[in-house]
Design a protein around this motif. Structure first.
Motif, PDB file in Angstrom:
ATOM      1  N   ARG A  99      25.697  28.213  38.296  1.00 54.88           N
ATOM      2  CA  ARG A  99      26.464  28.583  39.705  1.00 54.88           C
ATOM      3  C   ARG A  99      26.982  29.961  39.867  1.00 54.88           C
ATOM      4  NH1 ARG A  99      31.246  27.898  42.703  1.00 54.88           N
ATOM      5  NH2 ARG A  99      30.793  27.453  44.695  1.00 54.88           N
ATOM      6  N   THR A 100      27.841  30.229  38.681  1.00 53.75           N
ATOM      7  CA  THR A 100      28.403  31.530  38.578  1.00 53.75           C
ATOM      8  C   THR A 100      27.235  32.883  38.513  1.00 53.75           C
ATOM      9  OG1 THR A 100      30.181  30.573  37.275  1.00 53.75           O
ATOM     10  CG2 THR A 100      29.750  33.077  37.087  1.00 53.75           C
ATOM     11  N   ALA A 101      26.162  32.486  37.686  1.00 60.98           N
ATOM     12  CA  ALA A 101      25.216  33.592  37.738  1.00 60.98           C
ATOM     13  C   ALA A 101      24.733  33.871  39.157  1.00 60.98           C
ATOM     14  CB  ALA A 101      24.069  33.103  36.936  1.00 60.98           C
ATOM     15  N   ARG A 102      24.377  32.609  39.940  1.00 62.53           N
ATOM     16  CA  ARG A 102      23.820  32.918  41.229  1.00 62.53           C
ATOM     17  C   ARG A 102      24.870  33.584  42.166  1.00 62.53           C
ATOM     18  NH1 ARG A 102      22.502  27.036  41.341  1.00 62.53           N
ATOM     19  NH2 ARG A 102      24.232  26.947  42.715  1.00 62.53           N
ATOM     20  N   LEU A 103      26.123  33.302  42.248  1.00 62.89           N
ATOM     21  CA  LEU A 103      26.987  33.930  43.221  1.00 62.89           C
ATOM     22  C   LEU A 103      27.326  35.468  42.471  1.00 62.89           C
ATOM     23  CD1 LEU A 103      30.034  31.320  42.872  1.00 62.89           C
ATOM     24  CD2 LEU A 103      28.569  31.892  44.932  1.00 62.89           C
ATOM     25  N   VAL A 104      27.339  35.634  41.345  1.00 57.64           N
ATOM     26  CA  VAL A 104      27.429  37.219  40.794  1.00 57.64           C
ATOM     27  C   VAL A 104      26.057  37.831  41.367  1.00 57.64           C
ATOM     28  CG1 VAL A 104      27.613  38.846  38.784  1.00 57.64           C
ATOM     29  CG2 VAL A 104      28.889  36.772  39.218  1.00 57.64           C
ATOM     30  N   GLY A 105      24.754  37.015  41.291  1.00 58.55           N
ATOM     31  CA  GLY A 105      23.748  37.756  41.472  1.00 58.55           C
ATOM     32  C   GLY A 105      23.578  38.300  42.841  1.00 58.55           C
ATOM     33  N   VAL A 106      24.166  37.209  43.992  1.00 59.12           N
ATOM     34  CA  VAL A 106      24.024  37.332  45.252  1.00 59.12           C
ATOM     35  C   VAL A 106      24.883  38.663  45.624  1.00 59.12           C
ATOM     36  CG1 VAL A 106      24.321  36.832  47.614  1.00 59.12           C
ATOM     37  CG2 VAL A 106      23.096  35.250  45.769  1.00 59.12           C
ATOM     38  N   ALA A 107      26.125  38.738  45.171  1.00 56.37           N
ATOM     39  CA  ALA A 107      27.280  39.711  45.437  1.00 56.37           C
ATOM     40  C   ALA A 107      26.658  41.035  44.985  1.00 56.37           C
ATOM     41  CB  ALA A 107      28.447  39.485  44.431  1.00 56.37           C
ATOM     42  N   VAL A 108      25.860  41.004  43.893  1.00 52.85           N
ATOM     43  CA  VAL A 108      25.572  42.439  43.252  1.00 52.85           C
ATOM     44  C   VAL A 108      24.097  42.652  44.383  1.00 52.85           C
ATOM     45  CG1 VAL A 108      24.221  43.719  41.384  1.00 52.85           C
ATOM     46  CG2 VAL A 108      26.164  42.292  41.151  1.00 52.85           C
ATOM     47  N   ALA A 109      23.430  41.964  44.494  1.00 55.77           N
ATOM     48  CA  ALA A 109      22.285  42.023  45.666  1.00 55.77           C
ATOM     49  C   ALA A 109      22.746  42.725  46.844  1.00 55.77           C
ATOM     50  CB  ALA A 109      21.379  40.762  45.723  1.00 55.77           C
ATOM     51  N   ARG A 110      23.843  42.254  47.280  1.00 58.08           N
ATOM     52  CA  ARG A 110      24.318  42.665  48.755  1.00 58.08           C
ATOM     53  C   ARG A 110      24.859  44.086  48.532  1.00 58.08           C
ATOM     54  NH1 ARG A 110      27.143  38.160  49.952  1.00 58.08           N
ATOM     55  NH2 ARG A 110      26.032  37.444  52.056  1.00 58.08           N
ATOM     56  N   ARG A 111      25.554  44.240  47.544  1.00 54.62           N
ATOM     57  CA  ARG A 111      26.151  45.413  47.261  1.00 54.62           C
ATOM     58  C   ARG A 111      25.100  46.712  46.874  1.00 54.62           C
ATOM     59  NH1 ARG A 111      28.904  46.151  41.945  1.00 54.62           N
ATOM     60  NH2 ARG A 111      27.028  46.821  41.415  1.00 54.62           N
ATOM     61  N   ALA A 112      23.910  46.039  46.442  1.00 55.61           N
ATOM     62  CA  ALA A 112      22.674  46.850  46.281  1.00 55.61           C
ATOM     63  C   ALA A 112      22.022  47.457  47.346  1.00 55.61           C
ATOM     64  CB  ALA A 112      21.854  46.419  45.172  1.00 55.61           C
ATOM     65  N   GLY A 113      22.012  46.595  48.532  1.00 53.43           N
ATOM     66  CA  GLY A 113      21.295  46.854  49.589  1.00 53.43           C
ATOM     67  C   GLY A 113      20.259  45.787  49.766  1.00 53.43           C
ATOM     68  N   VAL A 114      20.072  44.905  49.425  1.00 54.89           N
ATOM     69  CA  VAL A 114      19.163  44.076  49.638  1.00 54.89           C
ATOM     70  C   VAL A 114      19.183  43.521  50.804  1.00 54.89           C
ATOM     71  CG1 VAL A 114      18.076  41.510  48.941  1.00 54.89           C
ATOM     72  CG2 VAL A 114      18.715  43.147  47.264  1.00 54.89           C
ATOM     73  N   ALA A 115      18.338  43.384  51.927  1.00 56.25           N
ATOM     74  CA  ALA A 115      18.588  42.680  53.284  1.00 56.25           C
ATOM     75  C   ALA A 115      18.954  41.388  53.179  1.00 56.25           C
ATOM     76  CB  ALA A 115      17.123  42.731  53.921  1.00 56.25           C
ATOM     77  N   GLU A 116      19.860  41.134  54.318  1.00 58.71           N
ATOM     78  CA  GLU A 116      20.581  39.957  54.336  1.00 58.71           C
ATOM     79  C   GLU A 116      19.752  38.812  54.426  1.00 58.71           C
ATOM     80  OE1 GLU A 116      24.251  38.049  54.446  1.00 58.71           O
ATOM     81  OE2 GLU A 116      24.029  40.236  54.592  1.00 58.71           O
ATOM     82  N   GLU A 117      18.613  38.878  54.977  1.00 58.00           N
ATOM     83  CA  GLU A 117      17.551  37.884  54.961  1.00 58.00           C
ATOM     84  C   GLU A 117      17.067  37.426  53.773  1.00 58.00           C
ATOM     85  OE1 GLU A 117      15.654  41.442  56.626  1.00 58.00           O
ATOM     86  OE2 GLU A 117      17.433  40.505  57.162  1.00 58.00           O
ATOM     87  N   LEU A 118      16.970  38.247  52.740  1.00 55.42           N
ATOM     88  CA  LEU A 118      16.389  37.941  51.519  1.00 55.42           C
ATOM     89  C   LEU A 118      17.557  37.320  50.469  1.00 55.42           C
ATOM     90  CD1 LEU A 118      14.164  41.132  50.747  1.00 55.42           C
ATOM     91  CD2 LEU A 118      13.567  38.891  51.593  1.00 55.42           C
ATOM     92  N   LEU A 119      18.622  37.417  50.833  1.00 51.03           N
ATOM     93  CA  LEU A 119      19.927  36.884  50.239  1.00 51.03           C
ATOM     94  C   LEU A 119      19.696  35.565  49.719  1.00 51.03           C
ATOM     95  CD1 LEU A 119      23.106  38.840  51.270  1.00 51.03           C
ATOM     96  CD2 LEU A 119      21.450  39.344  49.559  1.00 51.03           C
TER      97      LEU A 119
END
Length: 145
Positions: A16-36
């Motif tokens: 769960r922690t890995a997922r949460l960190v992964g999504v936070a980093v993805a959002r900061r990196a500029g991955v589109a919201e619909e791909l999160l």
């Protein structure tokens, strides 16, 4: 370019922690919201697969996750299980995956590849460069603002 590295003991609670960190980093990196959601599910599946393999083989080694955001958002999940365990289960036909004699961990690792392929367009699974283990590499496009 930023790189985030996580290492955790092979316990399901850490996925769960890995997922949460992964999504936070993805959002900061500029991955589109619909791909999160796909990012969250894929990281969770790759980490669950790695944890299951470590538990199946009694490996105390840490599961490693690396996230980077250079030209794309790339996530690498590395396990240290024997490569034949990962590859063999990935190639089992569906009727053998349904075999009741398979352990929960074995079933998780085999089904994991099929699920990952559905979540990630750019997916690579390969042996690690040194020692035993498998690297699951997933890539998503980024859009810089």
């Amino acid at each position: 370019m930023a790189t985030v590295r996580l290492s955790f003991s092979p316990a399901p609670v850490h996925v769960r922690t890995a997922r949460l960190v992964g999504v936070a980093v993805a959002r900061r990196a500029g991955v589109a919201e619909e791909l999160l959601d796909e990012v969250r599910l894929a990281i969770g599946e790759a980490c669950t697969r790695a944890v299951a393999l470590h538990r199946q083989y009694g490996l105390p080694d840490l599961v490693m996750v690396e996230m980077s955001d250079s030209d794309a958002y790339t996530v690498r999940v590395v396990d240290r299980a024997p490569i034949e365990a990962s590859v063999g289960l990935a190639k089992l036909p569906p009727d053998e995956l349904a075999d009741e004699s398979l352990t929960d961990e074995a079933l998780t690792t085999g089904v994991g590849f099929a699920l990952l392929a559905g979540f990630v367009d750019d997916l690579q699974v390969r042996p690690v460069d040194e020692g035993a283990g498998t690297e699951v590499r997933m890539v998503w496009p980024v859009h810089r603002r």
